[in-house]
Scaffold this motif. Sequence first.
Motif, mmCIF file in Angstrom:
data_model
loop_
_atom_site.group_PDB
_atom_site.id
_atom_site.type_symbol
_atom_site.label_atom_id
_atom_site.label_comp_id
_atom_site.label_asym_id
_atom_site.label_seq_id
_atom_site.Cartn_x
_atom_site.Cartn_y
_atom_site.Cartn_z
ATOM 1 N N HIS A 1 0.859 -1.174 0.000
ATOM 2 C CA HIS A 1 0.000 0.000 0.000
ATOM 3 C C HIS A 1 0.904 1.235 0.000
ATOM 4 C CE1 HIS A 1 -3.729 -2.248 0.761
ATOM 5 N NE2 HIS A 1 -2.999 -3.009 1.558
ATOM 6 N N SER A 2 0.284 2.401 -0.144
ATOM 7 C CA SER A 2 1.072 3.632 -0.173
ATOM 8 C C SER A 2 0.292 4.760 0.489
ATOM 9 C CB SER A 2 1.429 4.016 -1.608
ATOM 10 O OG SER A 2 2.204 5.208 -1.625
ATOM 11 N N PHE A 3 0.919 5.400 1.455
ATOM 12 C CA PHE A 3 0.331 6.523 2.188
ATOM 13 C C PHE A 3 0.622 7.812 1.421
ATOM 14 C CE2 PHE A 3 0.507 10.010 5.145
ATOM 15 C CZ PHE A 3 -0.491 9.773 6.079
ATOM 16 N N TYR A 4 -0.445 8.537 1.039
ATOM 17 C CA TYR A 4 -0.241 9.758 0.263
ATOM 18 C C TYR A 4 -1.314 10.782 0.586
ATOM 19 C CZ TYR A 4 0.314 12.965 -3.669
ATOM 20 O OH TYR A 4 0.486 14.088 -4.433
ATOM 21 N N VAL A 5 -0.870 11.944 1.059
ATOM 22 C CA VAL A 5 -1.726 13.110 1.259
ATOM 23 C C VAL A 5 -1.098 14.246 0.453
ATOM 24 C CG1 VAL A 5 -2.732 14.729 2.914
ATOM 25 C CG2 VAL A 5 -2.371 12.333 3.570
ATOM 26 N N PRO A 6 -1.743 14.723 -0.617
ATOM 27 C CA PRO A 6 -1.110 15.731 -1.484
ATOM 28 C C PRO A 6 -0.635 16.965 -0.739
ATOM 29 C CG PRO A 6 -3.090 14.861 -2.527
ATOM 30 C CD PRO A 6 -3.063 14.297 -1.133
ATOM 31 N N GLU A 7 -1.401 17.426 0.240
ATOM 32 C CA GLU A 7 -1.012 18.637 0.968
ATOM 33 C C GLU A 7 0.199 18.411 1.861
ATOM 34 O OE1 GLU A 7 -5.232 18.949 -0.202
ATOM 35 O OE2 GLU A 7 -4.013 17.416 0.801
ATOM 36 N N PHE A 8 0.508 17.160 2.179
ATOM 37 C CA PHE A 8 1.676 16.858 3.004
ATOM 38 C C PHE A 8 2.944 16.699 2.160
ATOM 39 C CE2 PHE A 8 -0.871 14.691 6.656
ATOM 40 C CZ PHE A 8 -1.540 15.885 6.863
ATOM 41 N N ARG A 9 2.783 16.477 0.844
ATOM 42 C CA ARG A 9 3.900 16.252 -0.085
ATOM 43 C C ARG A 9 4.716 15.010 0.283
ATOM 44 N NH1 ARG A 9 1.289 20.160 -1.138
ATOM 45 N NH2 ARG A 9 2.040 22.160 -1.953
ATOM 46 N N LEU A 10 4.110 14.078 0.997
ATOM 47 C CA LEU A 10 4.820 12.877 1.413
ATOM 48 C C LEU A 10 4.080 11.656 0.897
ATOM 49 C CD1 LEU A 10 5.617 13.772 5.139
ATOM 50 C CD2 LEU A 10 7.196 13.831 3.212
ATOM 51 N N GLN A 11 4.818 10.794 0.223
ATOM 52 C CA GLN A 11 4.265 9.520 -0.222
ATOM 53 C C GLN A 11 5.186 8.424 0.290
ATOM 54 O OE1 GLN A 11 5.067 8.026 -4.003
ATOM 55 N NE2 GLN A 11 3.042 7.176 -4.378
ATOM 56 N N GLN A 12 4.628 7.448 0.986
ATOM 57 C CA GLN A 12 5.451 6.400 1.576
ATOM 58 C C GLN A 12 4.849 5.030 1.289
ATOM 59 O OE1 GLN A 12 8.503 6.323 3.469
ATOM 60 N NE2 GLN A 12 8.103 4.228 2.827
ATOM 61 N N ARG B 1 6.990 -5.285 7.466
ATOM 62 C CA ARG B 1 7.965 -4.291 7.904
ATOM 63 C C ARG B 1 7.241 -3.135 8.585
ATOM 64 N NH1 ARG B 1 12.751 -5.599 5.333
ATOM 65 N NH2 ARG B 1 12.556 -6.677 3.329
ATOM 66 N N ASN B 2 7.886 -2.585 9.598
ATOM 67 C CA ASN B 2 7.383 -1.381 10.241
ATOM 68 C C ASN B 2 8.030 -0.175 9.565
ATOM 69 O OD1 ASN B 2 5.960 -2.968 12.065
ATOM 70 N ND2 ASN B 2 7.641 -2.998 13.538
ATOM 71 N N ILE B 3 7.214 0.667 8.994
ATOM 72 C CA ILE B 3 7.698 1.822 8.244
ATOM 73 C C ILE B 3 7.368 3.087 9.018
ATOM 74 C CG2 ILE B 3 7.663 3.047 6.045
ATOM 75 C CD1 ILE B 3 8.666 0.196 5.800
ATOM 76 N N ASP B 4 8.387 3.862 9.358
ATOM 77 C CA ASP B 4 8.199 5.110 10.099
ATOM 78 C C ASP B 4 8.123 6.295 9.137
ATOM 79 O OD1 ASP B 4 10.061 4.578 13.193
ATOM 80 O OD2 ASP B 4 8.050 4.040 12.581
ATOM 81 N N LEU B 5 7.177 7.182 9.394
ATOM 82 C CA LEU B 5 7.073 8.436 8.668
ATOM 83 C C LEU B 5 6.834 9.532 9.695
ATOM 84 C CD1 LEU B 5 6.904 9.885 5.907
ATOM 85 C CD2 LEU B 5 4.445 9.516 5.969
ATOM 86 N N VAL B 6 7.765 10.481 9.781
ATOM 87 C CA VAL B 6 7.671 11.560 10.764
ATOM 88 C C VAL B 6 7.307 12.850 10.041
ATOM 89 C CG1 VAL B 6 8.883 12.843 12.572
ATOM 90 C CG2 VAL B 6 9.370 10.414 12.225
ATOM 91 N N LEU B 7 6.273 13.528 10.519
ATOM 92 C CA LEU B 7 5.834 14.768 9.892
ATOM 93 C C LEU B 7 5.383 15.762 10.951
ATOM 94 C CD1 LEU B 7 2.455 14.598 10.009
ATOM 95 C CD2 LEU B 7 2.862 12.946 8.202
ATOM 96 N N THR B 8 5.330 17.036 10.545
ATOM 97 C CA THR B 8 4.923 18.119 11.443
ATOM 98 C C THR B 8 3.838 18.942 10.766
ATOM 99 O OG1 THR B 8 7.210 18.219 12.271
ATOM 100 C CG2 THR B 8 5.718 20.028 12.883
ATOM 101 N N PRO B 9 2.562 18.672 11.040
ATOM 102 C CA PRO B 9 1.484 19.478 10.446
ATOM 103 C C PRO B 9 1.553 20.922 10.941
ATOM 104 C CG PRO B 9 0.650 17.425 11.382
ATOM 105 C CD PRO B 9 2.049 17.583 11.865
ATOM 106 N N MET B 10 1.273 21.864 10.059
ATOM 107 C CA MET B 10 1.355 23.269 10.447
ATOM 108 C C MET B 10 0.110 24.065 10.033
ATOM 109 S SD MET B 10 3.936 24.914 7.618
ATOM 110 C CE MET B 10 3.407 25.076 5.905
ATOM 111 N N ARG B 11 -0.842 23.422 9.362
ATOM 112 C CA ARG B 11 -2.045 24.131 8.913
ATOM 113 C C ARG B 11 -3.268 23.292 9.278
ATOM 114 N NH1 ARG B 11 -2.766 27.975 4.859
ATOM 115 N NH2 ARG B 11 -0.630 27.591 4.114
#
Length: 305
Positions: free
Chosen positions: A193-204, A210-220
Amino acid sequence: MFRFLEYLLIAVYIAVLLVVSHWVGQLAYAWMPLEATTEAQKVDSLFSFLVSVGTFIFLGLVGMMLYSVIFFRAAKEDYSEGHPARGDVRLEILWTATPTLLVLWIALQSFNIYQQLNILGLQQIVHLHTPLEAAAYATEISDLPKTADETIEVFVKQWDWTFHYPNNINSNELHLPVNRRTRLNMHAKDVLHSFYVPEFRLQQYIVPGRNIDLVLTPMRTGKYHLKDSLFSGTYFSLMDANVYVESPEAYNQWLTHTATEKSTTSQAFVEHNQPPKTFFQTSWYTVTPAPTSVITDAKKVSKDT
C-alpha cells in the motif's frame, strides 16, 4: 561597435531571463495544493527551483534560436555550410560542464531535502536486503534522532485504513495535532500500500512484514484526504480516509469523544453486499471486505501484525 552591441544584447537578455525565471519559479508555489506540513515547504522549494531552471533553459534555447535566425541568417542564394562547431574546445567544455554541474546541484538539493524529511522506512528496506550489514545498520538506527511528540500506529489492509492512538483508541480517521512532530508507524497487513496526502507532499510505500516510520509536522489546520496511491484491486476507490489537523485541545477532545464511539461499518463491506449493477458477472478474485472498518480490540491489532 556592432560586436559590442551584440554582447550587450546578450547580457541584457540573460539578465531579463534570470528575472523571468525566478518569477515563474515563485509562481510554481501556487500550482501545488496548500502546504500543510513543514516538510511540504522543503519539497515546494525544490519544485520551485526546478521550475526556475527549466524556464531559464527553455527561454534561453528559444532566445538562442531567434538570435541565430536574426543575426546569422544565410543570404538567399547562399547554399554553403556554416562554420562547424565541432572541434571548438570552449564549446565542448561549456555544454559538457554546464549540464554536469546543474545535475549535481539538483542531486545535492534533492538529497538534502530527503535527509531533512527524515523518512527512516526507505533506508530500512534498502539495508535489510544485505544481511552482512545488519549489525552496522542496527547501530546506525540507534544513533538517528527520531524524536516525536506522539506516535500513531497506522494499519492498512484491503480495504480500509485503521489508526491506533494512545489509550487503545482506534478510528478510521487520522487526526493530527497542529505544530507537533508526529510519528506514523505504518503496517501493511496483506499487500503493498502507499500513504499519500497531497497537501503533506509525502508519499510512503507500506511493505507487508515491515514497520515503516514516517515523521511529519502538520502546520495548517483543516481537513485533508488520504489516498492509497498503489492500485490494490476491486475496492481500490474506497481506499481513502479523512485527515484532520487540529489544535491540541481539539485533538484531545476528539480522543475523549472517540473512546465512547462504536465501530463504523466499512464502505467496502456495504458496496460488496449491494446487488450487482451489471448484466455480466466476472470471475475475478477479490478479497471479501470485513464488516467493520475499525478494530476495537487493540491487543488483537498488535497480534495480527
